[in-house]
Design a protein around this motif. Structure first.
Motif, mmCIF file in Angstrom:
data_model
loop_
_atom_site.group_PDB
_atom_site.id
_atom_site.type_symbol
_atom_site.label_atom_id
_atom_site.label_comp_id
_atom_site.label_asym_id
_atom_site.label_seq_id
_atom_site.Cartn_x
_atom_site.Cartn_y
_atom_site.Cartn_z
ATOM 1 N N PHE A 171 -6.705 4.191 24.240
ATOM 2 C CA PHE A 171 -5.693 3.596 23.372
ATOM 3 C C PHE A 171 -6.223 3.446 21.947
ATOM 4 C CE2 PHE A 171 -2.561 1.807 26.527
ATOM 5 C CZ PHE A 171 -1.427 2.200 25.837
ATOM 6 N N GLU A 172 -7.449 2.984 21.819
ATOM 7 C CA GLU A 172 -8.004 2.765 20.484
ATOM 8 C C GLU A 172 -8.154 4.084 19.729
ATOM 9 O OE1 GLU A 172 -11.555 0.092 18.428
ATOM 10 O OE2 GLU A 172 -11.634 0.557 20.575
ATOM 11 N N VAL A 173 -8.591 5.135 20.432
ATOM 12 C CA VAL A 173 -8.715 6.454 19.813
ATOM 13 C C VAL A 173 -7.365 6.935 19.294
ATOM 14 C CG1 VAL A 173 -9.152 8.897 20.304
ATOM 15 C CG2 VAL A 173 -10.771 7.159 21.087
ATOM 16 N N LEU A 174 -6.321 6.823 20.112
ATOM 17 C CA LEU A 174 -4.993 7.271 19.696
ATOM 18 C C LEU A 174 -4.437 6.382 18.592
ATOM 19 C CD1 LEU A 174 -2.591 9.170 20.062
ATOM 20 C CD2 LEU A 174 -1.758 7.646 21.887
ATOM 21 N N LEU A 222 -6.913 5.942 10.629
ATOM 22 C CA LEU A 222 -8.099 5.109 10.503
ATOM 23 C C LEU A 222 -9.293 5.807 11.136
ATOM 24 C CD1 LEU A 222 -6.485 1.717 11.547
ATOM 25 C CD2 LEU A 222 -7.094 2.432 9.226
ATOM 26 N N GLU A 223 -10.469 5.366 10.740
ATOM 27 C CA GLU A 223 -11.677 5.894 11.351
ATOM 28 C C GLU A 223 -11.689 5.539 12.836
ATOM 29 O OE1 GLU A 223 -16.542 5.530 10.886
ATOM 30 O OE2 GLU A 223 -15.199 4.577 9.441
ATOM 31 N N GLY A 224 -12.082 6.476 13.658
ATOM 32 C CA GLY A 224 -12.064 6.267 15.094
ATOM 33 C C GLY A 224 -13.031 5.192 15.540
ATOM 34 N N PRO A 225 -12.866 4.700 16.762
ATOM 35 C CA PRO A 225 -13.725 3.629 17.259
ATOM 36 C C PRO A 225 -15.161 4.088 17.451
ATOM 37 C CG PRO A 225 -12.390 4.507 19.037
ATOM 38 C CD PRO A 225 -11.885 5.138 17.769
ATOM 39 N N SER A 226 -16.076 3.126 17.430
ATOM 40 C CA SER A 226 -17.481 3.430 17.675
ATOM 41 C C SER A 226 -17.682 3.759 19.153
ATOM 42 C CB SER A 226 -18.351 2.237 17.268
ATOM 43 O OG SER A 226 -17.943 1.078 17.974
ATOM 44 N N LEU A 247 -13.467 11.527 26.945
ATOM 45 C CA LEU A 247 -12.274 10.685 26.846
ATOM 46 C C LEU A 247 -11.734 10.659 25.423
ATOM 47 C CD1 LEU A 247 -13.266 7.735 29.197
ATOM 48 C CD2 LEU A 247 -11.617 9.558 29.635
ATOM 49 N N ARG A 248 -12.621 10.696 24.446
ATOM 50 C CA ARG A 248 -12.159 10.755 23.055
ATOM 51 C C ARG A 248 -11.345 12.025 22.827
ATOM 52 N NH1 ARG A 248 -14.296 8.213 18.415
ATOM 53 N NH2 ARG A 248 -16.125 7.563 19.630
ATOM 54 N N GLU A 249 -11.840 13.144 23.323
ATOM 55 C CA GLU A 249 -11.154 14.423 23.134
ATOM 56 C C GLU A 249 -9.822 14.472 23.871
ATOM 57 O OE1 GLU A 249 -11.663 19.165 24.255
ATOM 58 O OE2 GLU A 249 -13.442 17.887 24.126
ATOM 59 N N TYR A 250 -9.835 14.098 25.150
ATOM 60 C CA TYR A 250 -8.631 14.287 25.947
ATOM 61 C C TYR A 250 -7.592 13.193 25.754
ATOM 62 C CZ TYR A 250 -10.471 18.472 27.974
ATOM 63 O OH TYR A 250 -10.938 19.755 28.124
ATOM 64 N N GLN A 267 -10.431 -7.642 17.162
ATOM 65 C CA GLN A 267 -10.573 -6.299 16.590
ATOM 66 C C GLN A 267 -9.233 -5.657 16.241
ATOM 67 O OE1 GLN A 267 -12.763 -4.324 19.708
ATOM 68 N NE2 GLN A 267 -14.713 -4.752 18.701
ATOM 69 N N TYR A 268 -8.114 -6.259 16.674
ATOM 70 C CA TYR A 268 -6.878 -5.520 16.496
ATOM 71 C C TYR A 268 -6.491 -5.374 15.034
ATOM 72 C CZ TYR A 268 -2.445 -3.454 17.427
ATOM 73 O OH TYR A 268 -1.416 -2.565 17.474
ATOM 74 N N GLY A 269 -6.790 -6.358 14.211
ATOM 75 C CA GLY A 269 -6.466 -6.224 12.796
ATOM 76 C C GLY A 269 -7.185 -5.071 12.136
ATOM 77 N N ARG A 270 -8.383 -4.743 12.675
ATOM 78 C CA ARG A 270 -9.130 -3.616 12.124
ATOM 79 C C ARG A 270 -8.482 -2.300 12.520
ATOM 80 N NH1 ARG A 270 -12.609 -0.236 14.309
ATOM 81 N NH2 ARG A 270 -12.769 -1.422 16.247
ATOM 82 N N VAL A 271 -7.943 -2.250 13.731
ATOM 83 C CA VAL A 271 -7.369 -0.991 14.222
ATOM 84 C C VAL A 271 -5.993 -0.737 13.646
ATOM 85 C CG1 VAL A 271 -6.627 0.231 16.289
ATOM 86 C CG2 VAL A 271 -8.715 -1.139 16.333
ATOM 87 N N GLN A 272 -5.194 -1.777 13.599
ATOM 88 C CA GLN A 272 -3.795 -1.599 13.186
ATOM 89 C C GLN A 272 -3.594 -2.293 11.855
ATOM 90 O OE1 GLN A 272 -1.362 -0.295 15.459
ATOM 91 N NE2 GLN A 272 0.487 -0.658 14.343
ATOM 92 N N CYS A 273 -3.854 -1.564 10.765
ATOM 93 C CA CYS A 273 -3.706 -2.204 9.471
ATOM 94 C C CYS A 273 -2.668 -1.468 8.628
ATOM 95 C CB CYS A 273 -5.041 -2.245 8.728
ATOM 96 S SG CYS A 273 -5.708 -0.623 8.364
#
Length: 254
Positions: free
Chosen positions: A65-68, A75-79, A118-121, A248-254
């Motif tokens: 979910f975070e990757v998508l 945004l930059e992808g998750p670590s 998982l990041r790729e698929y 962390q959600y504010g960082r992902v969805q800004c």
């Protein structure tokens, strides 16, 4: 598409499949009661099942979910995640709505390190499944993701040598032109559809592109590989709640 990627197909919204010589993927069959003895499941039809490695965890769905989410919001992808990075074959499935209609599903039978796989698929199944338009940002709140980690591949002794509700199956066969075709169903597909073994095999043959009449001889000519799967699911609401708890959600969805 490369030879190790497979599509889940939208059979009654929940079946998974792949078609074509370069695409693969689908389900399984069987019934019978389970008996447990010394950590080995012994089915009444004679199968001895080795325990699955305990691999699938909720953070895998969270990561998808975070990757998508990051991709759709530029945004930059998750670590790198904290779950294991061992290599396994895998599938990522996206479904939408309360009825969980298939929205995309692609995976690989080649073992991939789980962080990169998982990041790729997560993105490939969401954005590059040729049966669907790419998932949009507005669709995120309606999504459910499922991660399937595939294990215990075995060559079957015939087209019925697998158990409904236990095994996923991959078939290889020659079509009416003599070309090799493949198709697969994950373990849950046949039972979700209410199919028996023969119905599942016939559906896979059609999804693999066979147009000729299906006869008992056709079924017996199939090369079938059975496998098992650990599956874990998460919907968008659960994803967002976890991210908010972690701050962390504010960082992902800004």
């Amino acid at each position: 598409m490369s030879n190790n990627r497979y599509h889940h197909n939208n059979h009654s919204q929940h079946s998974y499949n792949s078609t074509g010589s370069n695409n693969h993927h689908h389900y399984m069959n069987g019934d019978g009661k389970d008996e447990y003895h010394q950590s080995v499941v012994r089915l009444t039809n004679g199968y001895n099942l080795k325990p699955l490695d305990n691999v699938a965890v909720p953070d895998m769905c969270l990561f998808c979910f975070e990757v998508l989410d990051c991709e759709l919001n530029n945004l930059e992808g998750p670590s790198a995640p904290k779950f294991t990075n061992e290599a396994y074959p895998l599938f990522v499935t996206w479904k939408t709505g309360r009825d969980k209609r298939l929205r995309g599903c692609i995976g690989t039978f080649s073992a991939m390190h789980l962080h990169s796989g998982l990041r790729e698929y997560a993105l490939t199944s969401a954005l590059k499944d040729s049966r669907f338009s790419p998932i949009s940002r507005d669709e995120l709140p309606k999504l459910t993701v499922s991660v399937s980690i595939l294990q215990n591949f075995e060559e079957a002794h015939g087209h019925l040598d697998w158990t409904l509700g236990v095994h996923g199956i991959r078939i290889e066969f020659l079509n009416e032109r003599g070309c090799k075709r493949t198709a697969t169903y994950l373990p849950q597909v046949a039972t979700e559809q209410g199919w028996d073994q023969v119905q599942t095999i016939d559906s896979l043959l059609r999804k693999g592109g066979l147009r000729a009449a299906i006869t008992p001889e056709t079924r017996k000519s199939i090369k079938l590989t059975r496998y098992r799967s650990q599956e874990i699911q998460m919907n968008y609401k659960e994803y967002r709640e976890i991210m908010e708890r972690r701050g962390q959600y504010g960082r992902v969805q800004c």
